[in-house]
Design a protein around this motif. Structure first.
Motif, short mmCIF file in Angstrom:
data_model
loop_
_atom_site.label_atom_id
_atom_site.label_comp_id
_atom_site.label_asym_id
_atom_site.label_seq_id
_atom_site.Cartn_x
_atom_site.Cartn_y
_atom_site.Cartn_z
N UNK A 182 29.69 13.70 -8.22
CA UNK A 182 28.68 13.01 -9.03
C UNK A 182 28.82 11.49 -8.96
N UNK A 183 29.94 10.99 -8.46
CA UNK A 183 30.15 9.54 -8.35
C UNK A 183 29.69 8.98 -7.01
N UNK A 184 29.27 9.84 -6.10
CA UNK A 184 28.82 9.38 -4.78
C UNK A 184 27.46 8.71 -4.90
N UNK A 185 27.14 7.93 -3.88
CA UNK A 185 25.85 7.24 -3.85
C UNK A 185 24.80 8.13 -3.19
N UNK A 186 23.52 7.85 -3.44
CA UNK A 186 22.46 8.62 -2.77
C UNK A 186 22.58 8.58 -1.24
N UNK A 187 23.03 7.47 -0.69
CA UNK A 187 23.20 7.39 0.76
C UNK A 187 24.27 8.38 1.23
N UNK A 198 19.56 16.61 -2.43
CA UNK A 198 20.45 16.38 -3.56
C UNK A 198 19.67 15.51 -4.54
N UNK A 199 19.60 15.96 -5.79
CA UNK A 199 18.89 15.18 -6.80
C UNK A 199 19.69 13.92 -7.11
N UNK A 200 19.08 12.73 -6.94
CA UNK A 200 19.83 11.49 -7.14
C UNK A 200 20.18 11.19 -8.60
N UNK A 201 19.54 11.86 -9.52
CA UNK A 201 19.83 11.61 -10.94
C UNK A 201 20.93 12.54 -11.45
N UNK A 255 20.19 26.38 -6.63
CA UNK A 255 20.42 25.03 -7.14
C UNK A 255 21.76 25.05 -7.86
N UNK A 256 22.68 24.23 -7.40
CA UNK A 256 23.98 24.10 -8.05
C UNK A 256 23.94 22.79 -8.82
N UNK A 257 24.07 22.89 -10.13
CA UNK A 257 23.97 21.71 -10.98
C UNK A 257 25.09 20.72 -10.67
N UNK A 258 24.72 19.46 -10.61
CA UNK A 258 25.64 18.40 -10.19
C UNK A 258 26.92 18.33 -10.99
#
Length: 168
Positions: A5-10, A37-40, A59-62
């Protein structure tokens, strides 16, 4: 190691179309190809194509993702298969030549029916009030005037060969 969850969208984008194994907090494992991957929320959308079965989507929740390991690289074919699951049939992929041919055929058809039409790049403009975008079907017409819209759409539907009606 960086938490999922700490990774960036890139960084998440690098996983798209890859075959992965996602481990959740309860040590449950999910395998499939990453569609997005949902960015939010950092939730992962996995697609799998079991043989002789319908494709499945999970869908695996973040917040539950603890680890993601890449198993295999994606190909253009797998990307195309995944997109075909989510895109409507009308968004079929047409080559530039096919789109140009459709635009030209529609322009000639409208002119034959005495409709004032001009080309503005990839868009057809009718009487400066209506636009027809690729792939040039009835659903691709846009106009504020409902009467003009309905009349042009009926012309698009009636084009010889019917190639434009299958996309609407």
């Amino acid at each position: 190691m960086l938490q999922w969850s700490d990774r960036s969208p890139q960084q998440w984008r690098e996983f798209v179309n890859q075959e992965v194994c996602v481990t959740a907090r309860d040590q449950q494992r999910f395998e499939g190809r990453v569609f997005t991957v949902d960015p939010v929320s950092a939730s992962v959308v996995l697609v799998s194509f079991p043989e002789h079965e319908r494709p499945s989507v999970k869908v695996i929740l973040g917040h539950a993702v603890t680890d993601v390991q890449t198993l295999a690289s994606g190909t253009e074919e797998t990307e195309r298969r995944m997109k075909s699951l989510f895109l409507p049939d009308r968004t079929q992929v047409l080559s530039k030549e096919e789109l140009k041919s459709r635009r030209e055929n529609l322009r000639l058809w409208l002119e034959k029916n005495r409709v004032p039409v001009t080309e503005d790049g990839d868009v057809l403009r009718v009487a400066s009030v209506l636009t027809i975008s690729a792939p040039y079907g009835t659903g691709d017409c846009s106009c504020a005037n409902e009467i003009i819209l309905a009349r042009v759409q009926s012309l698009v539907e009636s084009i010889p060969g019917g190639e434009h009606t299958s996309l609407s």
